[in-house]
Design an enzyme around this catalytic site. Structure first.
Site, mmCIF file in Angstrom:
data_model
loop_
_atom_site.group_PDB
_atom_site.id
_atom_site.type_symbol
_atom_site.label_atom_id
_atom_site.label_comp_id
_atom_site.label_asym_id
_atom_site.label_seq_id
_atom_site.Cartn_x
_atom_site.Cartn_y
_atom_site.Cartn_z
ATOM 1 N N LYS A 135 38.467 42.716 30.082
ATOM 2 C CA LYS A 135 38.413 43.976 29.321
ATOM 3 C C LYS A 135 37.943 43.689 27.889
ATOM 4 O O LYS A 135 37.086 44.385 27.346
ATOM 5 C CB LYS A 135 39.778 44.666 29.326
ATOM 6 C CG LYS A 135 40.190 45.188 30.692
ATOM 7 C CD LYS A 135 39.205 46.224 31.217
ATOM 8 C CE LYS A 135 39.456 46.607 32.657
ATOM 9 N NZ LYS A 135 38.392 47.411 33.271
ATOM 10 N N TYR A 163 42.217 38.848 33.643
ATOM 11 C CA TYR A 163 41.960 40.293 33.687
ATOM 12 C C TYR A 163 41.798 40.863 32.274
ATOM 13 O O TYR A 163 40.847 41.584 31.977
ATOM 14 C CB TYR A 163 43.091 41.032 34.423
ATOM 15 C CG TYR A 163 43.018 42.527 34.226
ATOM 16 C CD1 TYR A 163 42.064 43.291 34.889
ATOM 17 C CD2 TYR A 163 43.867 43.190 33.323
ATOM 18 C CE1 TYR A 163 41.954 44.658 34.670
ATOM 19 C CE2 TYR A 163 43.766 44.549 33.099
ATOM 20 C CZ TYR A 163 42.807 45.275 33.785
ATOM 21 O OH TYR A 163 42.698 46.630 33.553
ATOM 22 N N SER A 196 41.741 48.871 28.306
ATOM 23 C CA SER A 196 43.188 48.836 28.565
ATOM 24 C C SER A 196 43.945 48.438 27.309
ATOM 25 O O SER A 196 43.452 47.650 26.490
ATOM 26 C CB SER A 196 43.436 47.806 29.668
ATOM 27 O OG SER A 196 44.800 47.497 29.769
HETATM 28 P P1 NAD Z 1 41.414 51.116 41.453
HETATM 29 O O1 NAD Z 1 41.428 49.747 42.016
HETATM 30 O O2 NAD Z 1 42.202 52.179 42.146
HETATM 31 O O3 NAD Z 1 39.904 51.648 41.331
HETATM 32 C C1 NAD Z 1 38.818 50.784 41.103
HETATM 33 C C2 NAD Z 1 37.754 51.120 42.148
HETATM 34 O O4 NAD Z 1 36.605 50.308 41.921
HETATM 35 C C3 NAD Z 1 38.217 50.870 43.575
HETATM 36 O O5 NAD Z 1 37.968 52.035 44.342
HETATM 37 C C4 NAD Z 1 37.349 49.691 44.043
HETATM 38 O O6 NAD Z 1 37.072 49.769 45.435
HETATM 39 C C5 NAD Z 1 36.107 49.857 43.173
HETATM 40 N N1 NAD Z 1 35.355 48.619 42.904
HETATM 41 C C6 NAD Z 1 35.830 47.450 42.396
HETATM 42 N N2 NAD Z 1 34.828 46.567 42.275
HETATM 43 C C7 NAD Z 1 33.686 47.185 42.690
HETATM 44 C C8 NAD Z 1 32.322 46.792 42.797
HETATM 45 N N3 NAD Z 1 31.907 45.558 42.458
HETATM 46 N N4 NAD Z 1 31.426 47.686 43.258
HETATM 47 C C9 NAD Z 1 31.822 48.948 43.613
HETATM 48 N N5 NAD Z 1 33.100 49.371 43.541
HETATM 49 C C10 NAD Z 1 34.018 48.492 43.090
HETATM 50 O O7 NAD Z 1 41.851 51.009 39.911
HETATM 51 P P2 NAD Z 1 42.269 52.154 38.885
HETATM 52 O O8 NAD Z 1 43.718 52.062 38.658
HETATM 53 O O9 NAD Z 1 41.668 53.439 39.283
HETATM 54 O O10 NAD Z 1 41.579 51.594 37.570
HETATM 55 C C11 NAD Z 1 40.280 52.022 37.173
HETATM 56 C C12 NAD Z 1 39.862 51.264 35.944
HETATM 57 O O11 NAD Z 1 40.820 51.464 34.914
HETATM 58 C C13 NAD Z 1 39.749 49.746 36.118
HETATM 59 O O12 NAD Z 1 38.648 49.302 35.367
HETATM 60 C C14 NAD Z 1 41.044 49.243 35.527
HETATM 61 O O13 NAD Z 1 40.913 47.929 35.055
HETATM 62 C C15 NAD Z 1 41.248 50.216 34.396
HETATM 63 N N6 NAD Z 1 42.649 50.355 33.977
HETATM 64 C C16 NAD Z 1 43.603 50.664 34.910
HETATM 65 C C17 NAD Z 1 44.928 50.777 34.518
HETATM 66 C C18 NAD Z 1 46.000 51.062 35.532
HETATM 67 O O14 NAD Z 1 47.165 50.770 35.258
HETATM 68 N N7 NAD Z 1 45.690 51.633 36.702
HETATM 69 C C19 NAD Z 1 45.270 50.615 33.172
HETATM 70 C C20 NAD Z 1 44.272 50.316 32.242
HETATM 71 C C21 NAD Z 1 42.959 50.187 32.667
HETATM 72 C C1 WQD Z 2 55.791 48.493 33.315
HETATM 73 C C2 WQD Z 2 57.195 48.050 32.895
HETATM 74 C C3 WQD Z 2 57.676 45.765 33.496
HETATM 75 C C4 WQD Z 2 57.454 46.495 37.831
HETATM 76 C C5 WQD Z 2 50.044 46.723 33.558
HETATM 77 C C6 WQD Z 2 48.957 45.800 33.099
HETATM 78 C C7 WQD Z 2 48.172 46.463 31.997
HETATM 79 C C8 WQD Z 2 47.668 47.828 32.440
HETATM 80 C C9 WQD Z 2 48.779 48.676 32.948
HETATM 81 C C10 WQD Z 2 45.529 47.573 33.465
HETATM 82 C C11 WQD Z 2 57.243 46.633 32.306
HETATM 83 C C12 WQD Z 2 58.561 46.727 34.263
HETATM 84 C C13 WQD Z 2 57.440 46.603 36.458
HETATM 85 C C14 WQD Z 2 58.712 46.291 38.487
HETATM 86 C C15 WQD Z 2 59.821 46.330 36.344
HETATM 87 N N1 WQD Z 2 46.762 47.717 33.541
HETATM 88 N N2 WQD Z 2 58.596 46.527 35.729
HETATM 89 N N3 WQD Z 2 59.840 46.204 37.711
HETATM 90 O O1 WQD Z 2 52.827 45.470 32.897
HETATM 91 O O2 WQD Z 2 53.006 47.460 31.327
HETATM 92 O O3 WQD Z 2 50.906 47.002 32.459
HETATM 93 O O4 WQD Z 2 49.472 47.963 33.986
HETATM 94 O O5 WQD Z 2 44.845 47.446 32.495
HETATM 95 O O6 WQD Z 2 47.119 45.610 31.694
HETATM 96 O O7 WQD Z 2 49.557 44.597 32.623
HETATM 97 O O8 WQD Z 2 52.761 47.868 33.785
HETATM 98 O O9 WQD Z 2 53.866 49.080 35.608
HETATM 99 O O10 WQD Z 2 53.594 46.577 35.803
HETATM 100 O O11 WQD Z 2 55.213 47.488 34.153
HETATM 101 O O12 WQD Z 2 60.861 46.242 35.697
HETATM 102 O O13 WQD Z 2 58.788 46.171 39.722
HETATM 103 O O14 WQD Z 2 58.012 48.007 34.073
HETATM 104 O O15 WQD Z 2 58.383 44.619 33.115
HETATM 105 O O16 WQD Z 2 58.255 46.640 31.328
HETATM 106 P P1 WQD Z 2 52.456 46.852 32.567
HETATM 107 P P2 WQD Z 2 53.824 47.745 34.945
#
Ligand code: NAD
Ligand code: WQD
Length: 336
Positions: A152, A148, A124
């Protein structure tokens, strides 16, 4: 041979499974449904093939990985499974370290035991915190500001050490802000409870599940004062995983961290305007205080992804919110 997708029922995993199928790969999912619905698996099978296998189980239970690797002919892995809510990780650090680090270590060990060496890991942009300059390159300093984020950062370190010492080759994809949905409108993000992320929150306002959006601060040092992020279409992100697996098959070795973003920063107020345009009516919102832990702005340098993966994002913000809205409007309550 098949691609193992942990967390394959989740938001990014399910979309990536579609992209893998479209690229001609066989897919095996593993998920414990702790943050997803079996209906997501039904939806992705309907979009692809009923043959997509799903191993239901927890990665922390050794029997789950044993089943995945012995019942299927796995030759490469994408590891999505993790807990991902930044705020919750502050309340429940042990759950986050236990699940996110425990699953990563158990998976890497199972891969070694079964002679599987190609891995793509979900990292991330959170590992950069507030970067000193934008666009942020892969060489920028890394660290974390939440449990969190540390999971990562630490997972990247664990996998890098393993890649240095063992045959493992890993691409660490540092996603910026994934939004959007499959263009069919049948597969999309279905957050549990009140969404933490901006676009899912706006979409729930648009379908009437929430009354109005909140803008977390308009006093940042940004063009319009609201936070700026690099939003990336989930299908572009999905395709980046296919490109990363291809690069590993073509000989990319060791541990390689790659940004996955568009290179474009958009403000909260610009996102609200784009959603209003897609929905066809204004999105009510109020301006409130900054959210603790938020940064002002970040967007990705994208040259390294183009060089090393031959991949670039091709969908813009309007397409992201149009596709997200198609999913949300056709499924106001998600998969329920
Ligand atoms: P998500 O929660 O929709 O998907 C994660 C999945 O993993 C879920 O289906 C959950 O049931 C499963 N899971 C969690 N722990 C488990 C375990 N111990 N065993 C088996 N299954 C398990 O999340 P997502 O948004 O699809 O994110 C996927 C990956 O990407 C994550 O590692 C997240 O940290 C990373 N990521 C997400 C974002 C974002 O904003 N969505 C941004 C950056 C990184
Ligand atoms: C986006 C922008 C908020 C909600 C998060 C995690 C990051 C990564 C991606 C996993 C920001 C603003 C948000 C709301 C708002 N995830 N906001 N009102 O915080 O950039 O990133 O998701 O790895 O680690 O921190 O994403 O969508 O929460 O926010 O004004 O109700 O929207 O302040 O500027 P963020 P977000």
């Amino acid at each position: 041979m098949a691609t193992l997708v942990t967390g394959g029922a989740g938001y990014i995993g399910s979309h990536t499974a579609v992209a893998l199928h479209d690229a001609g790969r066989d897919v095996v999912l593993v998920d414990n449904f702790s943050n997803s619905s079996p209906k997501a698996v039904d939806a992705l099978r309907a979009l692809t093939t009923p043959d997509i296998a799903c191993v239901e189980g927890d990665l922390l239970d050794p029997a789950t990985l044993e089943r995945a690797f012995t019942d299927h002919d796995i030759d490469e892995v994408i590891h999505f499974a993790a807990y991902k809510a930044v705020g919750e990780s502050v309340e429940k650090p042990l759950d986050y370290y236990g699940n996110n680090l425990g699953s990563t270590i158990a998976l890497a060990q199972a891969m070694a035991d079964h002679g599987v060496r190609r891995l793509v890991f979900s990292s991330s942009c959170t590992v950069y915190g507030q970067p000193d300059e934008n666009p942020v390159t892969e060489a920028a300093p890394t660290g974390a500001e939440s449990p969190y984020g540390w999971t990562k950062f630490m997972s990247e370190q664990i996998l890098t050490d393993a890649a240095n010492a063992t045959p493992l080759d890993v691409v660490l994809l540092r996603y910026f802000n994934p939004v959007g949905a499959h263009p069919s409108g049948t597969l999309g993000e279905d957050p549990t409870g009140i969404p933490n992320n901006l676009v899912p929150f706006l979409m729930q306002v648009a379908v009437g599940r929430l009354e109005k959006a909140r803008v977390f601060g308009t006093d940042y040092d940004t063009p319009d004062g609201s936070g700026v992020r690099d939003y990336i279409h989930v299908m572009d992100l999905a395709e980046a995983h296919v490109a990363a697996l291809d690069a590993l098959s073509d000989g990319l070795s060791g541990a390689t961290a790659v940004n996955i973003g568009t290179g474009v920063g958009n403000s909260v107020l610009e996102v609200i305007a784009a959603v209003a345009e897609a929905v066809g009516r204004p999105i009510p919102y109020e301006i409130v205080d900054r959210r603790s832990g938020d940064i002002a702005m970040t967007w990705a340098a994208t040259e390294f992804a183009a060089d090393v993966l031959g991949w670039r994002a091709s969908r813009d913000l309007d397409e992201m919110v149009r596709d997200h809205w198609r999913w949300q409007s056709q499924n106001p309550n998600g998969f329920e």
